[in-house]
Design an enzyme around this catalytic site. Structure first.
Site, PDB file in Angstrom:
ATOM      1  N   LYS A 233     -13.051   4.654   1.361  1.00  0.00           N
ATOM      2  CA  LYS A 233     -13.739   4.031   2.511  1.00  0.00           C
ATOM      3  C   LYS A 233     -12.893   4.092   3.770  1.00  0.00           C
ATOM      4  CE  LYS A 233     -15.585   0.563  -0.689  1.00  0.00           C
ATOM      5  NZ  LYS A 233     -15.204  -0.759  -1.197  1.00  0.00           N
TER       6      LYS A 233
ATOM      7  N   ARG B 198       2.772   8.723  -4.695  1.00  0.00           N
ATOM      8  CA  ARG B 198       2.755  10.142  -4.296  1.00  0.00           C
ATOM      9  C   ARG B 198       1.729  10.319  -3.195  1.00  0.00           C
ATOM     10  NH1 ARG B 198       2.661  15.251  -8.264  1.00  0.00           N
ATOM     11  NH2 ARG B 198       4.844  14.569  -8.380  1.00  0.00           N
TER      12      ARG B 198
ATOM     13  N   HIS C 200      11.224  14.690  -3.453  1.00  0.00           N
ATOM     14  CA  HIS C 200      10.740  14.252  -4.765  1.00  0.00           C
ATOM     15  C   HIS C 200      11.988  13.739  -5.505  1.00  0.00           C
ATOM     16  CE1 HIS C 200       8.478  13.801  -8.325  1.00  0.00           C
ATOM     17  NE2 HIS C 200       7.886  14.990  -8.424  1.00  0.00           N
TER      18      HIS C 200
HETATM   19  N1   CP Z   1       7.125  18.049 -11.602  1.00  0.00           N
HETATM   20  C1   CP Z   1       6.077  17.343 -11.139  1.00  0.00           C
HETATM   21  O1   CP Z   1       6.161  16.624 -10.130  1.00  0.00           O
HETATM   22  O2   CP Z   1       4.963  17.496 -11.888  1.00  0.00           O
HETATM   23  P1   CP Z   1       3.572  16.764 -11.627  1.00  0.00           P
HETATM   24  O3   CP Z   1       3.042  17.290 -10.304  1.00  0.00           O
HETATM   25  O4   CP Z   1       2.703  17.090 -12.783  1.00  0.00           O
HETATM   26  O5   CP Z   1       3.859  15.291 -11.495  1.00  0.00           O
END
Ligand code: CP
Length: 336
Positions: free
Chosen positions: A107, A128, A156
């Protein structure tokens, strides 16, 4: 918000108190001593998961009983989402997962409001998001830990933590992290968009690894990451396009996917897709002691015929992700 983000982040040291209640945005937050603590706890986690006896610690006295982790993934994930969820479950806690397609994100609710909502119900959130800087933005409004599970082409950090753990376990021997000095690590593929290699290069730079960046010219490691590696002052780094140059010297081949979702057009992607493919024939040129890694998912960069090669470490690597994330959660919740 900037002030709150600073307060919510920390430098993680060997002192467990430095971890409690803090957020993870970047690998830059982890001191060398902090990495040592994290990996010592991860090793214990691996032992505890393997213990299936009736009086196993994880069933008798699960350290995260009553804790709830929110998993908020605006981009798809198999390993990171599931390993965070399995990690909290194995430690006796539970998780709540938000699906962007069926939540109020649909929304138009903002990232910040969504994080605030989830943190009203949960003790921490693993996030994420496709935008670089999203994790830091979320930390700026959060009163509880936010764990960066990948922010666009940014970082990451938890992937790099498990990658370094795997490299040290496979190559460092008794010396662990300090056994990595002089080891040649070839980072291969889409180094421009690959957040895993951005975080990993910064970590490896601390331990005196020789970094070889193998990519097509248009997918080179960003200059700002190379500058950070250089300022660590411990690593040599070079760029090459031809993978053949690194095969004989590499101690680690870290292969990555060309990230289709980050390209402006299909034509641009097609020009570079499939630039590198690891096959048994390629592996025949690599040292018997080398390690073949990939953060996964793979889409053809390592053919399945390589999977039974003793150098293939990518499945071990993903399993290690759960132990490292268990350790991180236990430390952040003050229960390590
Ligand atoms: N390596 C990794 O981040 O894998 P996913 O995108 O499946 O989380």
């Amino acid at each position: 918000r900037a002030k709150r983000a600073e307060e919510n982040m920390a430098t993680f040291t060997a002192d467990k108190a430095s971890w409690e209640g803090k957020s993870v945005v970047s690998v830059s937050q982890f001191s060398t001593e902090g990495l040592g603590l994290l990996y010592a706890v991860a090793g214990k986690m691996k032992e505890m998961v393997a213990d299936k006896s009736d009086d196993a610690t994880l069933s008798r006295n699960p350290p995260l009983r009553g804790r709830v982790l929110g998993t908020l993934f605006y981009e798809t994930s198999t390993r990171t989402a599931c390993s965070f969820q399995a990690a909290v479950a194995r430690l006796g806690g539970t998780f709540v997962s938000v699906d962007p397609a069926s939540s109020s994100i649909k929304k138009g609710e903002s990232l910040e409001d969504t994080v605030m909502s989830l943190l009203s119900y949960c003790d921490a959130v693993a996030l994420r998001h496709p935008a670089k800087g999203a994790a830091r933005a979320a930390v700026g409004v959060a009163r509880r830990p936010v764990l960066n599970a990948g922010d666009g082409v940014g970082e990451h950090p938890t992937q790099a933590l498990l990658d370094l753990y795997t490299i040290a376990a496979e190559l460092g021997g008794e010396a662990g992290l300090s056994g990595l000095r002089g080891k040649v690590v070839a980072l291969i593929g889409d180094l421009k968009h690959g957040r895993t290699v951005h975080s990993l290069a910064k970590l490896l730079a601390r331990f005196g690894c020789v970094l070889r960046y193998v990519s097509p010219a248009s997918l080179q490691m960003p200059r700002y990451i190379q500058d950070e590696v250089e300022s660590a002052g411990e690593s040599v780094q070079t760029e090459v396009e031809d993978i053949g140059v690194v095969l004989e010297e590499a101690d680690v081949l870290y292969v990555t996917r060309v990230q289709k979702e980050r390209f402006a057009s299909r034509e641009e992607f097609d020009r570079v897709n499939g630039s590198y493919k690891i096959t048994p024939e390629v592996l025949s040129k690599v040292k018997p002691s080398s390690v073949l890694m990939h953060p996964l998912p793979r889409v053809g960069e390592i053919v399945e015929d390589c999977d039974l090669d003793p150098r293939a470490a990518y499945f071990k690597q993903m399993e290690n992700g759960m132990y490292v994330r268990m350790a991180l959660l236990a430390l952040v919740f003050g229960k390590a």
